[in-house]
Scaffold this motif. Structure first.
Motif, mmCIF file in Angstrom:
data_model
loop_
_atom_site.group_PDB
_atom_site.id
_atom_site.type_symbol
_atom_site.label_atom_id
_atom_site.label_comp_id
_atom_site.label_asym_id
_atom_site.label_seq_id
_atom_site.Cartn_x
_atom_site.Cartn_y
_atom_site.Cartn_z
ATOM 1 N N PHE A 207 0.830 -1.079 -0.043
ATOM 2 C CA PHE A 207 0.026 -0.120 -0.009
ATOM 3 C C PHE A 207 0.753 1.114 -0.051
ATOM 4 C CE2 PHE A 207 -4.532 -1.286 0.899
ATOM 5 C CZ PHE A 207 -4.399 -2.462 0.933
ATOM 6 N N SER A 208 2.294 0.988 -0.136
ATOM 7 C CA SER A 208 2.911 2.272 0.180
ATOM 8 C C SER A 208 3.220 3.076 -1.224
ATOM 9 C CB SER A 208 4.525 1.678 0.457
ATOM 10 O OG SER A 208 4.526 1.103 1.569
ATOM 11 N N LYS A 209 2.900 2.483 -2.122
ATOM 12 C CA LYS A 209 3.207 3.328 -3.481
ATOM 13 C C LYS A 209 1.815 3.983 -4.097
ATOM 14 C CE LYS A 209 7.089 1.883 -2.625
ATOM 15 N NZ LYS A 209 8.298 2.467 -1.839
ATOM 16 N N SER A 210 1.244 2.954 -4.663
ATOM 17 C CA SER A 210 0.104 3.351 -5.396
ATOM 18 C C SER A 210 -1.170 3.774 -4.497
ATOM 19 C CB SER A 210 -0.519 2.448 -6.376
ATOM 20 O OG SER A 210 -0.808 1.145 -5.535
ATOM 21 N N ARG A 211 -1.103 3.285 -3.389
ATOM 22 C CA ARG A 211 -2.328 3.726 -2.454
ATOM 23 C C ARG A 211 -1.739 4.799 -1.248
ATOM 24 N NH1 ARG A 211 -3.762 -2.195 -2.468
ATOM 25 N NH2 ARG A 211 -5.392 -2.173 -4.308
ATOM 26 N N SER A 212 -0.640 5.335 -1.323
ATOM 27 C CA SER A 212 -0.379 6.620 -0.736
ATOM 28 C C SER A 212 -0.388 6.113 0.841
ATOM 29 C CB SER A 212 -1.287 7.694 -0.894
ATOM 30 O OG SER A 212 -1.565 8.054 -2.130
ATOM 31 N N LEU A 213 0.134 5.002 1.147
ATOM 32 C CA LEU A 213 0.066 4.591 2.569
ATOM 33 C C LEU A 213 1.439 4.126 2.894
ATOM 34 C CD1 LEU A 213 -3.305 2.920 3.339
ATOM 35 C CD2 LEU A 213 -2.661 5.071 4.255
ATOM 36 N N ALA A 214 2.555 4.731 2.496
ATOM 37 C CA ALA A 214 3.961 4.243 3.035
ATOM 38 C C ALA A 214 4.087 4.534 4.530
ATOM 39 C CB ALA A 214 4.956 5.033 2.350
ATOM 40 N N GLY A 215 3.543 5.560 5.064
ATOM 41 C CA GLY A 215 3.600 5.722 6.572
ATOM 42 C C GLY A 215 2.859 4.716 7.461
ATOM 43 N N ALA A 216 1.724 4.113 6.728
ATOM 44 C CA ALA A 216 0.868 3.239 7.592
ATOM 45 C C ALA A 216 1.631 1.794 7.720
ATOM 46 C CB ALA A 216 -0.445 3.246 6.994
ATOM 47 N N ARG A 217 2.219 1.684 6.946
ATOM 48 C CA ARG A 217 2.925 0.027 6.810
ATOM 49 C C ARG A 217 2.054 -0.920 6.419
ATOM 50 N NH1 ARG A 217 6.057 0.839 4.791
ATOM 51 N NH2 ARG A 217 7.498 -1.193 5.236
#
Ligand code: PMP
Length: 351
Positions: A207-217
């Protein structure tokens, strides 16, 4: 290092993450994050969950897996959730690789593969890329080793076709083949539909790239149930509550707002083409990328000098000192404005 560290860990080569500077604000094109914020539903869902943080998270990630199963046309039993796709990869190395079964991967690929290999004392076969930086599928047939391939590959951005991956799966029925699809949403074709056919396939996404959630892990593993059960065996031996409540809620909300992320991916692909054209016009060679980054070089300035000059101008890109690729820089694709600023800065530097 303390005198208590186990002796076989004294010489580990650890993974070096890309810079996350705090000194000033940069146009940050160095770690392949999305330039777009998470969708509104994600922010709302995470805020709501914040009120329940006194409770443990669901170790089975039930709601998230059920939502993902619907979206991907799978059963929940085919899905594993990891704390970032790095954790899925780590668990896969732990579960499937040991001294008797080493692992093969390209000599230019994601820097974490040799780090895991080293950590677990594995025999790592690093297979050279073709001269044009592509992966040669014929080099991965009948290896009698597990295999991990990033598709698209990093940091080149170059893609293997599903038929090519199929040939690798067919020739390695006795080994696990891990396809790391961290960047698949930017123009590639996923191997997830193949899991029904191949009991040796594990597809990993993030989810870190296309779904803008790199910080959520948050990352996924997709495979037949037996492989997912093996990953769970490792997870329940290390960290059963591996996904926190905020991330579970954020991930589910993101899946329910897929059209927002699809639109963002289309913008990134347009900006990738624009940036490629602009750099080529400035005399750069740009490898054909199916990812949210491009890998580019020019004989007018070496990679490290260009990285430093851009940093001085407030733009961060990634440079790798490994010999074969030290003349390249890797540029994350951001917004149109960010890419315009990058191209303007490079033009000034070259002048
Ligand atoms: N695979 C590849 C090829 C990557 O480039 C990355 C990002 N550094 C990852 C996996 C891990 O991403 P994450 O742990 O954020 O999901």
């Amino acid at each position: 290092m303390s005198r208590f560290l186990r002796s076989d860990f004294c010489h580990l080569d650890v993974y070096t993450p890309g810079e996350q500077p705090r000194d000033k604000s940069y146009i940050k094109l160095n770690t392949n994050e999305s330039p777009f914020p998470p969708s509104p539903g994600v922010q709302k869902a995470a805020a709501e969950q914040a009120q329940s943080l006194q409770l443990y998270s669901d170790p089975e990630c039930t709601a998230l897996r059920q939502t993902a199963a619907k979206q991907y046309g799978l059963k929940a039993e085919n899905i594993f959730c990891g704390n970032g796709s790095d954790e899925v990869l780590n668990f896969a190395f732990m579960a499937f690789c040991d001294a008797s079964k080493g692992i093969a991967f390209p000599n230019i690929s994601y820097g974490f593969y040799p780090v895991f290999g080293n950590l677990y004392g594995l025999d790592c076969t690093q297979i050279p890329l073709h001269e044009d930086f592509s992966i040669a599928p014929e080099d991965y047939l009948n290896l009698n080793k597990n295999i991990v391939l990033a598709n698209p590959n990093a940091p080149t951005g170059m893609l293997l076709r599903v038929a090519q991956i199929r040939s690798i799966l067919d020739a390695n029925r006795g080994n696990v083949v891990i396809i790391d699809e961290a960047y698949i949403d930017f123009g590639g074709e996923s191997c997830v539909p193949l899991i029904e056919e191949y009991d040796n396939l594990l597809v990993v996404q993030t989810f870190s790239k296309s779904r803008s959630l790199a910080g959520a892990r948050l990352g996924f593993g997709f495979a037949q149930k037996a492989i997912i059960d093996d990953l769970n065996r490792v997870k329940y031996s290390t960290n059963p509550y591996n996904i926190n409540r905020l991330t579970l809620a954020a991930g589910e909300a993101a899946l329910n707002e897929q059209s927002y992320y699809d639109a963002n991916c289309r913008i990134i692909m347009e900006n990738r083409q624009w940036t490629t054209d602009a750099l080529q016009a400035l005399g750069f060679e740009v490898l054909p990328s199916a990812a949210n980054f491009i890998f580019a070089r020019t004989n007018q300035i070496d990679g490290e000098a260009l990285y430093r000059a851009l940093k001085e101008k407030g733009i961060l890109v990634r440079h790798f000192s490994k010999e074969q690729i030290s003349d390249f820089i890797r540029i994350t694709i951001g917004t149109a404005q960010q890419m315009q600023a990058l191209v303007d800065a490079i033009r000034e530097i070259l002048n």
